[in-house]
Design a protein around this motif. Structure first.
Motif, PDB file in Angstrom:
ATOM      1  N   MET A 143       0.800  -1.226   0.000  1.00  0.00           N
ATOM      2  CA  MET A 143       0.000   0.000   0.000  1.00  0.00           C
ATOM      3  C   MET A 143       0.828   1.270   0.000  1.00  0.00           C
ATOM      4  O   MET A 143       0.277   2.365  -0.145  1.00  0.00           O
ATOM      5  N   THR A 144       2.155   1.168   0.176  1.00  0.00           N
ATOM      6  CA  THR A 144       3.000   2.365   0.175  1.00  0.00           C
ATOM      7  C   THR A 144       4.157   2.192  -0.798  1.00  0.00           C
ATOM      8  O   THR A 144       4.579   1.059  -1.086  1.00  0.00           O
ATOM      9  N   ALA A 145       4.685   3.314  -1.273  1.00  0.00           N
ATOM     10  CA  ALA A 145       5.817   3.271  -2.199  1.00  0.00           C
ATOM     11  C   ALA A 145       7.041   2.655  -1.528  1.00  0.00           C
ATOM     12  O   ALA A 145       7.824   1.939  -2.167  1.00  0.00           O
ATOM     13  N   HIS A 146       7.191   2.919  -0.243  1.00  0.00           N
ATOM     14  CA  HIS A 146       8.337   2.346   0.491  1.00  0.00           C
ATOM     15  C   HIS A 146       8.259   0.826   0.486  1.00  0.00           C
ATOM     16  O   HIS A 146       9.260   0.129   0.222  1.00  0.00           O
ATOM     17  N   ASP A 147       7.078   0.279   0.767  1.00  0.00           N
ATOM     18  CA  ASP A 147       6.920  -1.179   0.760  1.00  0.00           C
ATOM     19  C   ASP A 147       7.107  -1.749  -0.643  1.00  0.00           C
ATOM     20  O   ASP A 147       7.634  -2.852  -0.810  1.00  0.00           O
ATOM     21  N   LEU A 148       6.689  -0.999  -1.645  1.00  0.00           N
ATOM     22  CA  LEU A 148       6.868  -1.465  -3.023  1.00  0.00           C
ATOM     23  C   LEU A 148       8.350  -1.601  -3.357  1.00  0.00           C
ATOM     24  O   LEU A 148       8.788  -2.625  -3.900  1.00  0.00           O
ATOM     25  N   VAL A 149       9.145  -0.578  -3.039  1.00  0.00           N
ATOM     26  CA  VAL A 149      10.582  -0.621  -3.328  1.00  0.00           C
ATOM     27  C   VAL A 149      11.239  -1.768  -2.576  1.00  0.00           C
ATOM     28  O   VAL A 149      12.048  -2.524  -3.134  1.00  0.00           O
ATOM     29  N   ARG A 150      10.864  -1.916  -1.318  1.00  0.00           N
ATOM     30  CA  ARG A 150      11.458  -2.986  -0.500  1.00  0.00           C
ATOM     31  C   ARG A 150      11.138  -4.366  -1.075  1.00  0.00           C
ATOM     32  O   ARG A 150      11.998  -5.243  -1.155  1.00  0.00           O
ATOM     33  N   ARG A 151       9.880  -4.549  -1.532  1.00  0.00           N
ATOM     34  CA  ARG A 151       9.473  -5.840  -2.076  1.00  0.00           C
ATOM     35  C   ARG A 151      10.189  -6.129  -3.400  1.00  0.00           C
ATOM     36  O   ARG A 151      10.598  -7.265  -3.666  1.00  0.00           O
ATOM     37  N   ILE A 152      10.348  -5.105  -4.230  1.00  0.00           N
ATOM     38  CA  ILE A 152      11.023  -5.306  -5.517  1.00  0.00           C
ATOM     39  C   ILE A 152      12.499  -5.626  -5.301  1.00  0.00           C
ATOM     40  O   ILE A 152      13.076  -6.485  -5.990  1.00  0.00           O
ATOM     41  N   MET A 153      13.122  -4.975  -4.341  1.00  0.00           N
ATOM     42  CA  MET A 153      14.534  -5.262  -4.062  1.00  0.00           C
ATOM     43  C   MET A 153      14.706  -6.695  -3.572  1.00  0.00           C
ATOM     44  O   MET A 153      15.695  -7.353  -3.887  1.00  0.00           O
ATOM     45  N   ARG A 154      13.724  -7.189  -2.834  1.00  0.00           N
ATOM     46  CA  ARG A 154      13.816  -8.536  -2.298  1.00  0.00           C
ATOM     47  C   ARG A 154      13.484  -9.583  -3.352  1.00  0.00           C
ATOM     48  O   ARG A 154      14.055 -10.675  -3.352  1.00  0.00           O
ATOM     49  N   GLU A 155      12.537  -9.251  -4.271  1.00  0.00           N
ATOM     50  CA  GLU A 155      12.099 -10.203  -5.296  1.00  0.00           C
ATOM     51  C   GLU A 155      12.034  -9.501  -6.655  1.00  0.00           C
ATOM     52  O   GLU A 155      10.955  -9.250  -7.190  1.00  0.00           O
TER      53      GLU A 155
END
Length: 409
Positions: A143-155
């Motif tokens: 739901m947030t841009a921060h979580d999106l970046v973190r998820r993409i970096m991880r996967e």
């Protein structure tokens, strides 16, 4: 007020009781100016989503391509629409929400949202066909841009899916008020952290003028007539209906099981299952029929089995009540908010074909019970699902969020 409804297909000449249409229709009848943005899907003509711009029941409907972003089609329409006083979004997987919410927030237009079935969300549940068999996963929603970046970096290999997850769920954080259609929906949204923005539970309703109106002659079928209305999916339990057929046919060899669906792709599997059980001659596959023909079929039916493994709401239950046919469904959330067992219908345990068979036979043979359930269904429609009462509750929410915006200004 000028109200903009943004849904999926929901305002179509082909379907009278889709929620966007019944909402818009009721708003027009109370004197409001109603526009609707819905999907344009010419590749599926049976849904009636071909006309790019039309007026239905006084609702000015514009259809756009169902894309998240960039959706130039949607933006072009928004630029040319009069500014609404309030926007009402519908459905959890509404790909128009991303562009529309950003556009409306910049113009300080308040937003309401009816999610219409949270477990239709493939990120929230493991299996949309059987979502109650495993716990939901709210931690998967981005739901947030921060979580999106973190998820993409991880996967990184799943970057596209993560972006879509974010685009579908980030707009939820911009909503002024949720208007859930069930207590279950309200509970799920509250558990996701949106409790402070929760409005009243307002269930869906039917176009009662249509449901009480004329219908053509029903199809010529031998009784008892037992319809299946819905998609041919595991979630809608067409497999359970087929499993009940041998039991019913042994007692009623002339029974007619009538399948109404726009999901033609599963027809071969349906017929194969019936053949394996030796009941193919009792199966009548009508496929897609008009709303008038469906109403005639319901009125001629002896019982409406509507077992389900998940429902966002369950409008066919209300349609059965309106048509005067006793209804059987599953004791699951939302459904058990509509059906009171023994009062306006029957509830059976989850995934229990034997219980479904027993319930069908009981309602075919117990005349007094049938009449009591039919009368209970009529009372429920009048007392709990009356359009004029429910739309007033929604209008009160609109007035509240519009007033809050004006106060801030």
């Amino acid at each position: 007020m000028r109200i903009l409804i943004i849904g999926l297909g929901g305002i179509s000449r082909h379907f009278r009781n889709w929620p966007e249409r019944t909402l818009g229709q009721s708003l027009v009848r109370t004197g409001h100016d109603v526009y609707a943005l819905t999907y344009w899907q010419p590749e599926a003509p049976h849904l009636g989503l071909i006309e790019r711009a039309t007026t239905i029941d006084g609702i000015r409907v514009i259809r756009v391509r169902p894309r998240i972003a960039p959706n130039r089609d949607l933006v072009s329409v928004l630029r040319n629409l009069p500014r609404p006083d309030v926007v009402h979004l519908m459905h959890p997987r509404n790909v128009l929400a991303w562009e529309a919410v950003r556009w409306m927030r910049r113009r300080r237009v308040p937003i309401c949202w009816t999610w219409l079935g949270p477990f239709h969300d493939r990120w929230l549940v493991d299996d949309r066909e059987r979502p109650y068999e495993r716990p939901p996963h709210p931690e998967r929603l981005i739901m947030t841009a921060h979580d999106l970046v973190r998820r993409i970096m991880r996967e990184p290999l799943r970057a596209r899916d993560h972006w879509r997850n974010y685009a579908i769920h980030a707009p939820l954080r911009q909503v002024n008020r949720f208007i859930p259609c069930s207590r279950h929906e309200a509970d799920v949204l509250t558990n996701l952290g949106f409790g402070k923005r929760m409005g009243p539970v307002v269930p869906l309703w039917l176009d009662m003028e249509f449901m009480n109106g004329p219908a053509p002659a029903p199809p010529s079928l031998t009784r008892p007539i037992i319809p299946y209305i819905g998609q041919l999916t595991i979630r809608k339990c067409y497999d359970m209906i087929i499993d009940t057929m041998p039991v019913i046919v042994r007692r009623y060899p002339q029974a007619s099981f009538v399948f109404v669906t726009h999901n033609q792709a599963q027809r071969a599997d349906l017929l194969r299952r019936a053949a394996e059980r030796g009941v193919e001659r009792n199966l009548h596959f009508l496929g897609t029929i008009s709303e008038e023909e469906k109403l005639a079929l319901l009125r001629a039916s002896d019982v409406l089995p509507f077992p389900s493994r998940y429902e966002g709401f369950g409008l066919p239950i209300l349609e059965g009540m309106a048509a005067g046919v006793p209804v059987i469904s599953t004791d699951i959330p939302v459904v058990n908010e509509i059906v009171v067992h023994g009062e306006n219908g029957f509830l059976i345990p989850y995934d229990d074909a034997e219980a479904l068979s027993r319930a069908i036979l009981t309602l075919l043979e117990a005349r007094n019970l049938r009449e009591r359930l039919i009368a209970g269904g009529q009372r429920a429609l009048q007392e709990r699902f009356a359009p004029e009462r429910l739309v007033r509750r929604i209008i009160a929410v609109y007035e509240e969020v519009v007033g809050e915006y004006h106060f801030r200004l």
